[in-house]
Write an enzyme that holds these catalytic residues in place. Structure first.
Site, short mmCIF file in Angstrom:
data_model
loop_
_atom_site.label_atom_id
_atom_site.label_comp_id
_atom_site.label_asym_id
_atom_site.label_seq_id
_atom_site.Cartn_x
_atom_site.Cartn_y
_atom_site.Cartn_z
N ASP A 28 -2.76 17.75 43.46
CA ASP A 28 -3.00 18.78 44.47
C ASP A 28 -1.65 19.31 44.94
O ASP A 28 -1.02 20.09 44.22
CB ASP A 28 -3.84 18.12 45.58
N ARG B 152 -17.64 8.84 46.43
CA ARG B 152 -16.95 8.46 45.19
C ARG B 152 -17.94 8.13 44.08
O ARG B 152 -17.64 8.26 42.90
CB ARG B 152 -16.06 7.22 45.41
P1 IMP Z 1 -1.39 15.36 46.55
O1 IMP Z 1 -0.33 14.39 46.98
O2 IMP Z 1 -1.57 16.48 47.54
O3 IMP Z 1 -1.22 15.87 45.15
O4 IMP Z 1 -2.76 14.58 46.70
C1 IMP Z 1 -3.36 13.90 45.67
C2 IMP Z 1 -4.48 13.05 46.24
O5 IMP Z 1 -5.18 13.75 47.28
C3 IMP Z 1 -5.52 12.76 45.20
O6 IMP Z 1 -5.22 11.58 44.50
C4 IMP Z 1 -6.79 12.67 46.02
O7 IMP Z 1 -6.96 11.35 46.52
C5 IMP Z 1 -6.57 13.59 47.19
N1 IMP Z 1 -7.20 14.92 46.98
C6 IMP Z 1 -6.60 16.09 46.73
N2 IMP Z 1 -7.49 17.10 46.58
C7 IMP Z 1 -8.70 16.52 46.71
C8 IMP Z 1 -10.05 17.03 46.65
O8 IMP Z 1 -10.34 18.23 46.40
N3 IMP Z 1 -11.03 16.12 46.85
C9 IMP Z 1 -10.80 14.80 47.09
N4 IMP Z 1 -9.57 14.28 47.16
C10 IMP Z 1 -8.52 15.13 46.98
MG MG Z 2 -8.57 10.42 48.42
#
Ligand code: IMP
Ligand code: MG
Length: 182
Positions: free
Chosen positions: A103, A165
Site C-alpha cells: 500500500d 480475514r
Molecule cells: P503499507 O505499509 O501502507 O504498505 O501497509 C501494508 C499493510 O497495510 C498490509 O500488509 C495490510 O496489513 C494493510 N493494508 C493496506 N491496505 C489494506 C486494505 O485495503 N485492506 C486491508 N489491509 C490493508
Molecule cells: Mg492489517
C-alpha cells in the site's frame, strides 16, 4: 453473517487461486537453483502464504514475522513495530518476503532495510495485491498478483479491525461498517 457486511466482491476464490498458481510457477522456475526461504508477514499474508507454498514445486523453507503498522484503522500510521522476529539466521538464504498487500510501502521498506542488514544471499518481495497509487516510498514488488484500485479491501487474509480475514474471496466493505466504528 460476515458476508452481509460486504458491498461487492472484487476477486472470487477462482480468480485468487489462478493468480496464486501463476506466481508459484514463476517462483519455482526462478528459484530452482537457489536456497529459497519464504518469509510470511503475519497476519495478513497467511492465507496467501498457505496457497502460494503449495503452488511452489521446488524445495523451500518457511518462516514468519509479525509486524504492526496500522492499529485498527484503514490508513498507515507510519510506525512499524516488530511483534515476532524470524526464528533463524538468514545468511545463505534467498529470502522471498510474502506480503498480502503493498500500500504506502512503509511496512516493507522498513522490513527490507532490516533484513538486508542481516546479509542474506538475496531478498525479493512477492505481494498478492499492489495499490501503486498509494505508494509513499520508492519500493516495488518483484512478484505481484493483482493491481487493485484505491479501495479498502478485506478477505483472503486481509482484515478490517482484525475481522474478515477468513472470507475466502476479496471484497469491499459496506461504508456503514467504517462509519459506525469511526
Ligand atoms: P503499507 O505499509 O501502507 O504498505 O501497509 C501494508 C499493510 O497495510 C498490509 O500488509 C495490510 O496489513 C494493510 N493494508 C493496506 N491496505 C489494506 C486494505 O485495503 N485492506 C486491508 N489491509 C490493508
Ligand atoms: Mg492489517
Amino acid at each position: 453473517m460476515l458476508h452481509d457486511d460486504i458491498d461487492y466482491i472484487l476477486y472470487s476464490e477462482e480468480t485468487l487461486a489462478e493468480t496464486v498458481k501463476k506466481l508459484g510457477a514463476q517462483i519455482s522456475e526462478d528459484y530452482k537453483d537457489r536456497n529459497l526461504l519464504l518469509v510470511s508477514i503475519l497476519k495478513g499474508s497467511i492465507v496467501f502464504m498457505s496457497d502460494l507454498m503449495r503452488s511452489i514445486s521446488i524445495p523451500c523453507n518457511i518462516d514468519f514475522m509479525a509486524v504492526s503498522s496500522y492499529g485498527s484503522g484503514v490508513k498507515s500510521s507510519g510506525t512499524v513495530r516488530i511483534l515476532k522476529d524470524l526464528d533463524r539466521d538468514i545468511r545463505g538464504y534467498d529470502v522471498l518476503i510474502v506480503e498480502d498487500i503493498l500500500d504506502s510501502g512503509m511496512t516493507l521498506n522498513y522490513l527490507m532495510d532490516l533484513l538486508y542488514a542481516r546479509d542474506p544471499n538475496s531478498i525479493r518481495i512477492c505481494t498478492l495485491f499492489d495499490k501503486p497509487e498509494r505508494r509513499s516510498v520508492d519500493i516495488y514488488a518483484d512478484y505481484k498478483g493483482i493491481e487493485v484500485p484505491d479501495e479498502f479491501i478485506v478477505g483472503y487474509g486481509l482484515d478490517y479491525d482484525e475481522v474478515y480475514r477468513n472470507l475466502p474471496y476479496v471484497g469491499v466493505l459496506k461504508r456503514e461498517i467504517y462509519e459506525n466504528k469511526a
